[in-house]
Design a protein around this motif. Structure first.
Motif, PDB file in Angstrom:
ATOM      1  N   CYS A  76      39.494  47.074  40.008  1.00 50.57           N
ATOM      2  CA  CYS A  76      40.734  46.501  39.479  1.00 50.57           C
ATOM      3  C   CYS A  76      41.727  47.615  39.141  1.00 50.57           C
ATOM      4  O   CYS A  76      41.334  48.728  38.806  1.00 50.57           O
ATOM      5  CB  CYS A  76      40.447  45.681  38.220  1.00 50.57           C
ATOM      6  SG  CYS A  76      39.281  44.335  38.483  1.00 50.57           S
ATOM      7  N   ARG A  77      43.007  47.301  39.223  1.00 50.94           N
ATOM      8  CA  ARG A  77      44.043  48.273  38.879  1.00 50.94           C
ATOM      9  C   ARG A  77      45.274  47.563  38.329  1.00 50.94           C
ATOM     10  O   ARG A  77      45.420  46.347  38.456  1.00 50.94           O
ATOM     11  CB  ARG A  77      44.426  49.121  40.098  1.00 50.94           C
ATOM     12  CG  ARG A  77      45.000  48.360  41.281  1.00 50.94           C
ATOM     13  CD  ARG A  77      45.290  49.304  42.421  1.00 50.94           C
ATOM     14  NE  ARG A  77      45.632  48.649  43.671  1.00 50.94           N
ATOM     15  CZ  ARG A  77      46.861  48.347  44.059  1.00 50.94           C
ATOM     16  NH1 ARG A  77      47.894  48.623  43.271  1.00 50.94           N
ATOM     17  NH2 ARG A  77      47.084  47.776  45.234  1.00 50.94           N
ATOM     18  N   GLU A  78      46.135  48.347  37.717  1.00 49.28           N
ATOM     19  CA  GLU A  78      47.351  47.800  37.123  1.00 49.28           C
ATOM     20  C   GLU A  78      48.485  47.775  38.146  1.00 49.28           C
ATOM     21  O   GLU A  78      48.637  48.709  38.923  1.00 49.28           O
ATOM     22  CB  GLU A  78      47.760  48.618  35.902  1.00 49.28           C
ATOM     23  CG  GLU A  78      46.772  48.506  34.742  1.00 49.28           C
ATOM     24  CD  GLU A  78      47.184  49.318  33.537  1.00 49.28           C
ATOM     25  OE1 GLU A  78      47.063  48.827  32.406  1.00 49.28           O
ATOM     26  OE2 GLU A  78      47.629  50.477  33.742  1.00 49.28           O
ATOM     27  N   ILE A  79      49.262  46.687  38.099  1.00 47.46           N
ATOM     28  CA  ILE A  79      50.477  46.596  38.912  1.00 47.46           C
ATOM     29  C   ILE A  79      51.626  46.163  37.996  1.00 47.46           C
ATOM     30  O   ILE A  79      51.402  45.654  36.892  1.00 47.46           O
ATOM     31  CB  ILE A  79      50.335  45.597  40.081  1.00 47.46           C
ATOM     32  CG1 ILE A  79      50.090  44.169  39.561  1.00 47.46           C
ATOM     33  CG2 ILE A  79      49.233  46.035  41.037  1.00 47.46           C
ATOM     34  CD1 ILE A  79      50.115  43.103  40.646  1.00 47.46           C
ATOM     35  N   ASP A  80      52.847  46.357  38.449  1.00 45.11           N
ATOM     36  CA  ASP A  80      54.003  45.924  37.671  1.00 45.11           C
ATOM     37  C   ASP A  80      53.993  44.406  37.490  1.00 45.11           C
ATOM     38  O   ASP A  80      53.589  43.671  38.401  1.00 45.11           O
ATOM     39  CB  ASP A  80      55.304  46.325  38.367  1.00 45.11           C
ATOM     40  CG  ASP A  80      55.527  47.830  38.366  1.00 45.11           C
ATOM     41  OD1 ASP A  80      54.907  48.515  37.524  1.00 45.11           O
ATOM     42  OD2 ASP A  80      56.313  48.309  39.200  1.00 45.11           O
ATOM     43  N   LEU A 112      42.814  38.339  42.045  1.00 39.57           N
ATOM     44  CA  LEU A 112      42.177  37.939  40.799  1.00 39.57           C
ATOM     45  C   LEU A 112      42.932  38.599  39.655  1.00 39.57           C
ATOM     46  O   LEU A 112      43.045  39.827  39.610  1.00 39.57           O
ATOM     47  CB  LEU A 112      40.709  38.376  40.791  1.00 39.57           C
ATOM     48  CG  LEU A 112      39.908  38.151  39.506  1.00 39.57           C
ATOM     49  CD1 LEU A 112      39.846  36.667  39.170  1.00 39.57           C
ATOM     50  CD2 LEU A 112      38.501  38.716  39.666  1.00 39.57           C
ATOM     51  N   ASP A 113      43.467  37.799  38.763  1.00 38.76           N
ATOM     52  CA  ASP A 113      44.197  38.309  37.604  1.00 38.76           C
ATOM     53  C   ASP A 113      43.199  38.649  36.495  1.00 38.76           C
ATOM     54  O   ASP A 113      42.421  37.791  36.069  1.00 38.76           O
ATOM     55  CB  ASP A 113      45.185  37.235  37.126  1.00 38.76           C
ATOM     56  CG  ASP A 113      45.829  37.577  35.796  1.00 38.76           C
ATOM     57  OD1 ASP A 113      46.019  38.783  35.526  1.00 38.76           O
ATOM     58  OD2 ASP A 113      46.154  36.645  35.043  1.00 38.76           O
ATOM     59  N   CYS A 114      43.233  39.881  36.037  1.00 39.94           N
ATOM     60  CA  CYS A 114      42.336  40.320  34.968  1.00 39.94           C
ATOM     61  C   CYS A 114      43.095  40.641  33.678  1.00 39.94           C
ATOM     62  O   CYS A 114      42.527  41.182  32.733  1.00 39.94           O
ATOM     63  CB  CYS A 114      41.531  41.538  35.422  1.00 39.94           C
ATOM     64  SG  CYS A 114      40.538  41.227  36.895  1.00 39.94           S
ATOM     65  N   GLN A 115      44.384  40.377  33.677  1.00 38.15           N
ATOM     66  CA  GLN A 115      45.257  40.413  32.508  1.00 38.15           C
ATOM     67  C   GLN A 115      45.578  41.817  32.010  1.00 38.15           C
ATOM     68  O   GLN A 115      46.663  42.326  32.224  1.00 38.15           O
ATOM     69  CB  GLN A 115      44.687  39.531  31.388  1.00 38.15           C
ATOM     70  CG  GLN A 115      44.549  38.072  31.802  1.00 38.15           C
ATOM     71  CD  GLN A 115      43.965  37.180  30.749  1.00 38.15           C
ATOM     72  OE1 GLN A 115      43.374  37.628  29.773  1.00 38.15           O
ATOM     73  NE2 GLN A 115      44.123  35.889  30.938  1.00 38.15           N
ATOM     74  N   VAL A 116      44.643  42.442  31.278  1.00 42.32           N
ATOM     75  CA  VAL A 116      44.936  43.748  30.673  1.00 42.32           C
ATOM     76  C   VAL A 116      43.862  44.767  31.056  1.00 42.32           C
ATOM     77  O   VAL A 116      42.739  44.414  31.407  1.00 42.32           O
ATOM     78  CB  VAL A 116      45.048  43.660  29.139  1.00 42.32           C
ATOM     79  CG1 VAL A 116      46.238  42.791  28.752  1.00 42.32           C
ATOM     80  CG2 VAL A 116      43.777  43.114  28.516  1.00 42.32           C
ATOM     81  N   TYR A 117      44.228  46.043  30.940  1.00 38.53           N
ATOM     82  CA  TYR A 117      43.340  47.128  31.367  1.00 38.53           C
ATOM     83  C   TYR A 117      41.993  47.077  30.647  1.00 38.53           C
ATOM     84  O   TYR A 117      41.909  46.833  29.443  1.00 38.53           O
ATOM     85  CB  TYR A 117      43.983  48.490  31.104  1.00 38.53           C
ATOM     86  CG  TYR A 117      43.055  49.643  31.448  1.00 38.53           C
ATOM     87  CD1 TYR A 117      42.923  50.073  32.759  1.00 38.53           C
ATOM     88  CD2 TYR A 117      42.284  50.256  30.460  1.00 38.53           C
ATOM     89  CE1 TYR A 117      42.055  51.096  33.090  1.00 38.53           C
ATOM     90  CE2 TYR A 117      41.413  51.281  30.771  1.00 38.53           C
ATOM     91  CZ  TYR A 117      41.297  51.702  32.095  1.00 38.53           C
ATOM     92  OH  TYR A 117      40.428  52.712  32.410  1.00 38.53           O
ATOM     93  N   ASN A 118      40.952  47.340  31.411  1.00 36.92           N
ATOM     94  CA  ASN A 118      39.593  47.414  30.896  1.00 36.92           C
ATOM     95  C   ASN A 118      38.834  48.395  31.788  1.00 36.92           C
ATOM     96  O   ASN A 118      38.832  48.241  33.009  1.00 36.92           O
ATOM     97  CB  ASN A 118      38.954  46.012  30.947  1.00 36.92           C
ATOM     98  CG  ASN A 118      37.510  45.994  30.507  1.00 36.92           C
ATOM     99  OD1 ASN A 118      36.659  46.669  31.072  1.00 36.92           O
ATOM    100  ND2 ASN A 118      37.234  45.182  29.496  1.00 36.92           N
ATOM    101  N   PRO A 119      38.190  49.432  31.222  1.00 31.25           N
ATOM    102  CA  PRO A 119      37.523  50.432  32.058  1.00 31.25           C
ATOM    103  C   PRO A 119      36.392  49.852  32.906  1.00 31.25           C
ATOM    104  O   PRO A 119      36.140  50.328  34.017  1.00 31.25           O
ATOM    105  CB  PRO A 119      37.005  51.460  31.049  1.00 31.25           C
ATOM    106  CG  PRO A 119      37.014  50.765  29.723  1.00 31.25           C
ATOM    107  CD  PRO A 119      38.127  49.781  29.797  1.00 31.25           C
ATOM    108  N   HIS A 120      35.722  48.839  32.402  1.00 27.89           N
ATOM    109  CA  HIS A 120      34.653  48.197  33.174  1.00 27.89           C
ATOM    110  C   HIS A 120      35.232  47.539  34.426  1.00 27.89           C
ATOM    111  O   HIS A 120      34.682  47.672  35.525  1.00 27.89           O
ATOM    112  CB  HIS A 120      33.930  47.164  32.316  1.00 27.89           C
ATOM    113  CG  HIS A 120      32.928  46.345  33.068  1.00 27.89           C
ATOM    114  ND1 HIS A 120      31.810  46.878  33.666  1.00 27.89           N
ATOM    115  CD2 HIS A 120      32.891  45.009  33.354  1.00 27.89           C
ATOM    116  CE1 HIS A 120      31.115  45.929  34.277  1.00 27.89           C
ATOM    117  NE2 HIS A 120      31.756  44.791  34.102  1.00 27.89           N
TER     118      HIS A 120
END
Length: 215
Positions: free
Chosen positions: A197-201, A183-191
């Motif tokens: 969810c986490r960031e990847i390259d 699931l793509d969530c685009q940009v960082y969000n603490p919620h």
């Protein structure tokens, strides 16, 4: 930064600036939006501004096995206090996402033109929604772009506690069963981070989107 006009074209995502902005201009036609999402690009801009096209690095995503569901949330899911439907009232979901007040935001990036464009994508089967009902009243939901391998989440709303989380979890369970990759969530969000969810390259994200990465 690239300026695009009538030509149906996007530069490679590697050419985005350090903020993630890849291009400016163009339109929100179904053909351009489909081309954008299939190439890891999405629009995000405020009312009255030129259309900004983004391809951020890193990219916020959810790998389904990393979903975090708290004990209290599990109880809510088992209580059956909410009813779920899939893609039954897209227009109502995106309209609620536009109108809902959010902490730290004075307005919304979901303009009426955005609503019209994504409703066209919904009619074409590319944009889809999840609806959460309580006593036959729409109290939460989310919408996004369905690319088959990846679902690109766009926005969600909640009128009662936990309704958007119920929509999110239901979507993840559905996508996992259908063998989607993430699931793509685009940009960082603490919620979103609290849900796993986490960031990847960006390079890794593009490899998954292009179905080049084995799982």
């Amino acid at each position: 930064m690239h300026y695009i006009f009538e030509e149906l074209f996007f530069p490679p995502v590697s050419e985005a600036d350090e903020d993630g902005i890849l291009a400016v201009g163009g339109d929100l036609s179904p053909a351009r939006l489909e081309l954008a999402y299939k190439n890891g690009i999405f629009p995000w801009f405020n009312e009255g501004e030129p259309i900004l096209w983004w391809a951020p690095d890193p990219r916020m995503v959810l790998f389904f096995d990393e979903l975090i569901v708290s004990k209290s949330m599990r109880k809510i899911l088992k209580s059956n206090q909410f009813k779920l439907t899939f893609n039954q009232n897209f227009a109502a979901v995106i309209s609620n996402c536009q109108k809902i007040k959010r902490d730290g935001q004075n307005g919304t990036w979901i303009s009426n033109k955005m609503i019209d464009a994504y409703c066209q994508l919904n009619a074409q089967g590319l944009a889809k929604s999840v609806e959460v009902w309580q006593d036959d009243v729409l109290v939460g939901g989310l919408y996004g772009i369905d690319l088959g391998v990846v679902f690109c989440g766009e926005s969600m709303f909640s009128k009662v506690s936990n309704a958007s989380k119920v929509a999110f979890i239901a979507l993840v369970e559905h996508l996992k069963k259908e063998n989607y990759k993430l699931l793509d969530c685009q940009v960082y969000n603490p919620h979103l981070e609290s849900l796993g969810c986490r960031e990847i390259d960006r390079e890794e994200f593009m490899s998954i989107l292009e179905n080049k990465k084995a799982f």
